[in-house]
Design an enzyme around this catalytic site. Structure first.
Site, PDB file in Angstrom:
ATOM      1  N   GLU A 118      99.837 -42.284  58.466  1.00 44.55           N
ATOM      2  CA  GLU A 118     100.131 -42.206  57.220  1.00 44.55           C
ATOM      3  C   GLU A 118      99.118 -42.949  56.363  1.00 44.55           C
ATOM      4  O   GLU A 118      98.614 -43.927  56.921  1.00 44.55           O
ATOM      5  CB  GLU A 118     101.474 -42.353  57.005  1.00 44.55           C
ATOM      6  CG  GLU A 118     101.806 -43.878  56.935  1.00 44.55           C
ATOM      7  CD  GLU A 118     103.510 -44.089  56.701  1.00 44.55           C
ATOM      8  OE1 GLU A 118     103.698 -45.464  56.740  1.00 44.55           O
ATOM      9  OE2 GLU A 118     104.341 -43.223  56.879  1.00 44.55           O
ATOM     10  N   LYS A 134      95.934 -47.175  55.864  1.00 45.04           N
ATOM     11  CA  LYS A 134      96.074 -46.211  56.637  1.00 45.04           C
ATOM     12  C   LYS A 134      96.260 -46.549  58.058  1.00 45.04           C
ATOM     13  O   LYS A 134      95.782 -47.587  58.514  1.00 45.04           O
ATOM     14  CB  LYS A 134      94.624 -45.388  57.018  1.00 45.04           C
ATOM     15  CG  LYS A 134      94.760 -44.177  57.668  1.00 45.04           C
ATOM     16  CD  LYS A 134      93.279 -43.642  58.035  1.00 45.04           C
ATOM     17  CE  LYS A 134      92.534 -43.233  56.959  1.00 45.04           C
ATOM     18  NZ  LYS A 134      91.317 -42.404  57.281  1.00 45.04           N
ATOM     19  N   ASP A 228      84.988 -31.818  58.786  1.00 42.61           N
ATOM     20  CA  ASP A 228      86.269 -31.685  58.207  1.00 42.61           C
ATOM     21  C   ASP A 228      86.370 -32.097  56.763  1.00 42.61           C
ATOM     22  O   ASP A 228      87.210 -32.520  56.336  1.00 42.61           O
ATOM     23  CB  ASP A 228      87.283 -32.122  58.793  1.00 42.61           C
ATOM     24  CG  ASP A 228      88.694 -31.652  58.709  1.00 42.61           C
ATOM     25  OD1 ASP A 228      88.912 -30.363  58.042  1.00 42.61           O
ATOM     26  OD2 ASP A 228      89.699 -32.236  58.658  1.00 42.61           O
TER      27      ASP A 228
END
Lengths: 527, 122
Positions: A118, A134, A228
């Site tokens: 998360e 993070k 990505d």
């Protein structure tokens, strides 16, 4: 007599020890081999880091001396600046010795969640500085083969100092997690922007696509391929400027069905009426029975996007076909993603959208058949052309074959872009931010209770860091020089934190007007 | 812990321990020293103690013993494990550092004197 005997005993002892030693050589256990590999890696990383630190310190000194030479300041002031840098270097050296852990931060709101962990807002206890933390679960990284990916991310963020990339301040680990302490960008991200606005004007879209070009160019120069890039990885600071992020918190695709995909099995393309419109790589399709209307597409996407944002499974909508097919891919796969994002900004949903991710993948792989602009879409010919040159086979894609970002910047859609001033001028969109703890521009996530890790884990940390289990995460710790604050005398060597605001001109005013129109539900005119 | 004909005992001569035990005790002790903010200050501007050099010398003197033990007792195995470059690099840096600032007495280095002299030879 006694002395002589004692000496003989000692010598015999030593001899037998040597013999024992040689006998041991044949019995090297796996445990020993693992420890040896870990020790080697630790030592190599240690000295590489030392050399890099020394080199960077010299560079900082050199940069400051160049700046001083170009300024007209008194000799006294010059000395003060140099002494201040020296003091900062000393403090940085001390900072390097601090063993950071999660207890050094107050944990605040969660602003993102993925399969591996998360992201949450946090405050450093010692300084009060606000960061995004993070947190990545080591066991998940290992089981999903993401160790190299995470290392690459940490290395890239530690190495690249760029306006276009979110800044890494610290990284550290404990037995269970890796932590990245990053710049908090309170403006949200392009995903939440699109969720509110559906589409952007070409002026606003051009601004963010151009900033994305600079960001992608920046990571490509460091031999990094993102693979990505998607709207939720394009973060906005409080002024609305975009920074690329989330290199390692990607949501992995559920690839079980994709690998069985038959490339030669197009999806009922006989139902689609095609007409060639200019570019042979681009098809403008009329509505077939099987496909939803553009409005239905938009509505479904808006519903599903919200679900996707909360899920830990990623969307394939922006991924290049060569990545999906697991053929070799190069940097140009990131330019495909940019094309998909641009399409969505202007049309309202991704170009190969389907409710079913597997169908989306099939559409992407058969992009020639499925790249369609809805009839109602009002794009300029230049915008369509750019999208079609990005959403095409990798051989012919803009930016491929080493042409890079320059080929994209040269496209006519970017004709009026002042590339060097993109991060100095006012952003095309100004997010609403109330105070440094504001998270209104992010999705709301519920807390999930998890036990707080002990400060040093089990046993002394020098032991933990060298265990075979942690061999994959050797060298993860990092501290950014910018974490040390200067006095009021110091020049900000890496430029000011708040870029100077240029005055708005008619172009900016037009953009503001267009944006206001969009926010009131108007169609928004094209530039 | 042995280094050739020499034996090192913990607590400066009072406790006989095996090499693995000695190394673990030493590493734990060094970590305690480094974590002690009175010896190695962390806060901005906090000065080092007046006798800081004594602490450093003690740490480095004891670390030498680990190197002496490894070279005397385990070097063939180190070579078998293809780790000698790593070991030599670490020791080389250690030796140049303590020699430059005279942090370890020469008498302490007698157990591997030939190796030391080879490295330090100009």
């Amino acid at each position: 007599m006694e002395n002589q005997e004692e000496d003989e005993v000692v010598l015999a002892k030593v001899t037998s020890e040597v013999e024992d030693n040689f006998e041991d050589e044949g019995l090297v256990s796996n445990s020993t081999l693992e420890k040896v590999a870990a020790a080697k890696k630790y030592i190599e990383n240690h000295y590489n880091r030392r050399m890099r630190h020394i080199q960077q310190r010299k560079e900082r000194r050199w940069v400051l001396e160049q700046k001083i030479a170009s300024l007209d300041v008194s000799e006294k002031e010059q000395l003060e600046l140099l002494e201040d840098l020296q003091r900062k270097e000393t403090e940085y050296t001390r900072l390097m010795r601090n063993r950071l852990c999660v207890d050094d931060f107050d944990l605040l709101s969660i602003i993102g969640r993925g399969a591996f962990g998360e992201v949450r807002l946090c405050r450093e206890k010692k300084t009060g500085n606000i960061y995004a933390m993070k947190k990545l679960k080591k066991s998940e990284m290992l089981s999903r083969g993401q160790v190299e990916h995470v290392r690459a991310e940490r290395n890239l963020l530690a190495e690249v100092a760029s306006d276009c990339i979110v800044k890494l301040y610290y990284s550290f680990q404990d037995p269970e997690y890796l932590y990245l302490i990053m710049e908090y960008l309170s403006g949200g991200d392009v995903m939440t922007l699109l969720m509110r606005e559906e589409t952007l004007t070409e002026t606003v879209a051009r601004f963010y696509i151009a900033q994305s070009v600079l960001a992608i160019e920046s990571i490509h120069k460091h031999n990094y391929v993102h693979r990505d890039i998607k709207p939720d990885n394009l973060l906005l600071d409080k002024y609305g400027h975009m920074k690329l992020s989330d290199f390692g918190l990607c949501k992995p695709l559920d690839c079980r069905n994709i690998s069985a995909m038959n490339v030669n099995e197009p999806l009922n393309d006989e139902n689609i009426n095609e007409s060639i419109d200019g570019d042979e790589n681009c098809s403008i399709g009329r509505r077939g029975r099987r496909w939803k209307s553009p409005l239905e597409q938009l509505q479904h996407w808006q519903i599903n996007r919200r679900k996707l944002a909360y899920s830990t499974v990623g969307t394939p909508d922006y991924i290049a076909p060569e990545v999906l097919l697991k053929k070799g891919y190069g940097v140009e796969c990131d330019w495909w993603s940019l094309g998909a994002i641009m399409y969505e900004m202007l049309v309202g949903y991704p170009p190969f959208y389907s409710d079913d991710p597997v169908t989306t993948c099939r559409k992407i792989v058969s992009w020639r058949t499925h790249l369609v602009f809805p009839e109602g879409a009002r794009l300029t010919p230049e915008a369509r052309d750019l999208i079609c040159r990005l959403l095409c086979d990798s051989e012919h894609r803009l930016g491929s074959h080493g042409a890079g970002a320059e080929q994209i910047k040269a496209h006519t859609w970017f004709k009026d872009v002042e590339w060097e001033k993109l991060y100095e001028m006012d952003a095309a969109f100004k997010p609403v931010v109330n105070g440094e703890l504001d998270t209104q521009n992010f999705m709301k996530f519920d807390e999930v209770e998890c036990p707080k890790p002990a400060r040093t884990g089990s046993g002394p940390s020098w032991k933990v860091s060298i265990t075979p289990q942690n061999i994959n995460f050797v060298g993860y710790t990092y501290r950014n020089f910018d974490a040390v604050r200067g006095s009021r005398h110091s020049l900000d060597i890496k430029g000011s934190v708040s870029p100077p605001r240029s005055s708005t001109d008619s172009t900016r005013s037009d953009s503001a007007i267009d944006y206001t129109k969009l926010s009131t539900g108007g169609d928004g005119s094209q530039q | 812990m042995k280094a050739g004909r020499y034996e090192y005992r913990w607590a400066d001569g009072t406790t006989m321990v095996s090499a693995p035990e000695y190394v673990e005790l030493l590493m734990n002790w060094i970590e305690t020293q480094i974590d002690n903010e009175h010896i190695f200050p962390k806060k901005t501007g906090e000065p080092f103690p007046p006798n800081f050099e004594d602490f450093v010398k003690r740490i480095l003197r004891k670390l030498f013993r680990v190197y002496a033990h490894i070279y005397h007792s385990h070097f063939p195995k180190i070579v078998t494990l293809n780790e000698q470059a790593h070991l030599n690099t670490c020791f080389h840096r250690y030796l140049l550092f303590v020699s430059e600032f005279q942090l370890v007495d020469k008498e302490e280095m007698v157990p591997i004197q030939k190796l030391v002299e080879t490295i330090l030879k100009p």
